[in-house]
Write a protein that holds these residues in place. Structure first.
Motif, PDB file in Angstrom:
ATOM      1  N   GLU A  68       4.950 -37.919 -37.240  1.00 49.12           N
ATOM      2  CA  GLU A  68       4.331 -37.113 -35.802  1.00 49.12           C
ATOM      3  C   GLU A  68       4.220 -35.634 -36.235  1.00 49.12           C
ATOM      4  O   GLU A  68       3.369 -35.206 -35.326  1.00 49.12           O
ATOM      5  CB  GLU A  68       5.221 -37.793 -34.914  1.00 49.12           C
ATOM      6  CG  GLU A  68       5.426 -39.164 -34.544  1.00 49.12           C
ATOM      7  CD  GLU A  68       4.113 -39.648 -34.016  1.00 49.12           C
ATOM      8  OE1 GLU A  68       3.420 -38.841 -33.211  1.00 49.12           O
ATOM      9  OE2 GLU A  68       3.827 -40.879 -34.019  1.00 49.12           O
ATOM     10  N   GLU A  69       5.267 -34.997 -36.770  1.00 49.84           N
ATOM     11  CA  GLU A  69       4.944 -33.791 -36.997  1.00 49.84           C
ATOM     12  C   GLU A  69       3.792 -33.202 -37.706  1.00 49.84           C
ATOM     13  O   GLU A  69       3.025 -32.218 -37.482  1.00 49.84           O
ATOM     14  CB  GLU A  69       6.279 -32.936 -37.645  1.00 49.84           C
ATOM     15  CG  GLU A  69       7.396 -33.078 -37.027  1.00 49.84           C
ATOM     16  CD  GLU A  69       8.808 -32.731 -37.686  1.00 49.84           C
ATOM     17  OE1 GLU A  69       8.472 -31.914 -38.929  1.00 49.84           O
ATOM     18  OE2 GLU A  69       9.786 -33.335 -37.543  1.00 49.84           O
ATOM     19  N   GLY A  72       0.733 -33.523 -35.015  1.00 51.89           N
ATOM     20  CA  GLY A  72       0.914 -32.735 -34.047  1.00 51.89           C
ATOM     21  C   GLY A  72      -0.112 -33.094 -33.014  1.00 51.89           C
ATOM     22  O   GLY A  72      -0.014 -34.179 -32.379  1.00 51.89           O
ATOM     23  N   ASP A  73      -1.101 -32.029 -32.532  1.00 53.56           N
ATOM     24  CA  ASP A  73      -1.994 -32.252 -31.390  1.00 53.56           C
ATOM     25  C   ASP A  73      -3.121 -33.133 -31.926  1.00 53.56           C
ATOM     26  O   ASP A  73      -3.898 -33.315 -30.751  1.00 53.56           O
ATOM     27  CB  ASP A  73      -2.238 -31.128 -30.912  1.00 53.56           C
ATOM     28  CG  ASP A  73      -1.305 -30.366 -30.096  1.00 53.56           C
ATOM     29  OD1 ASP A  73      -0.298 -31.216 -29.786  1.00 53.56           O
ATOM     30  OD2 ASP A  73      -1.240 -29.116 -29.989  1.00 53.56           O
ATOM     31  N   ALA A  74      -3.354 -33.594 -33.001  1.00 54.17           N
ATOM     32  CA  ALA A  74      -4.577 -34.006 -33.737  1.00 54.17           C
ATOM     33  C   ALA A  74      -4.554 -35.655 -32.865  1.00 54.17           C
ATOM     34  O   ALA A  74      -3.464 -36.284 -32.705  1.00 54.17           O
ATOM     35  CB  ALA A  74      -4.379 -34.610 -35.006  1.00 54.17           C
ATOM     36  N   ASP A  75      -5.646 -35.974 -32.387  1.00 57.48           N
ATOM     37  CA  ASP A  75      -6.137 -37.351 -31.865  1.00 57.48           C
ATOM     38  C   ASP A  75      -6.079 -38.513 -33.000  1.00 57.48           C
ATOM     39  O   ASP A  75      -7.179 -38.981 -33.364  1.00 57.48           O
ATOM     40  CB  ASP A  75      -7.394 -37.145 -31.115  1.00 57.48           C
ATOM     41  CG  ASP A  75      -7.568 -38.583 -30.090  1.00 57.48           C
ATOM     42  OD1 ASP A  75      -6.522 -39.205 -29.902  1.00 57.48           O
ATOM     43  OD2 ASP A  75      -8.610 -38.804 -29.807  1.00 57.48           O
TER      44      ASP A  75
END
Length: 102
Positions: A68-69, A72-75
């Motif tokens: 998850e780190e 990040g903000d990637a879809d």
């Protein structure tokens, strides 16, 4: 449905290679466009910008927080594969599980 780009990871990339091949066969039978690569978990960061989904071997559940780190903000949808189809390399069941996310 648009073409999906999927990264499938296990510890070293060996068992995920067999699973990826079986998912490709299952997708071809259904006329689905899926590009699926199999790699070792150490290579996840190299592919984040290129994939729609990350399928993780069940034995790697302990690194989900770390993944998850990386994301990040990637879809990118992260899917922990189920032991019942992973252990038998059932590409149809894995594909069904993947498609539930899209």
């Amino acid at each position: 449905m648009k073409k999906l780009n999927v990264l499938l990871v296990c510890g070293s990339g060996a068992s995920s290679g067999f699973m990826a091949a079986n998912i490709r066969k299952a997708a071809a039978k259904r006329n689905l466009e899926i590009d699926i690569k199999a790699r070792g978990e150490a290579e996840i960061e190299n592919y984040i910008g290129e994939i729609d989904a990350l399928m993780v071997g069940p034995h790697l559940a302990y690194i989900l927080d770390e993944i998850e780190e990386y994301i990040g903000d990637a879809d990118v949808k992260v899917l922990l594969m189920k032991p019942d189809y992973y252990s038998t390399l059932n590409g149809d069941a894995a594909l069904d599980d993947l498609l539930k996310e899209f």
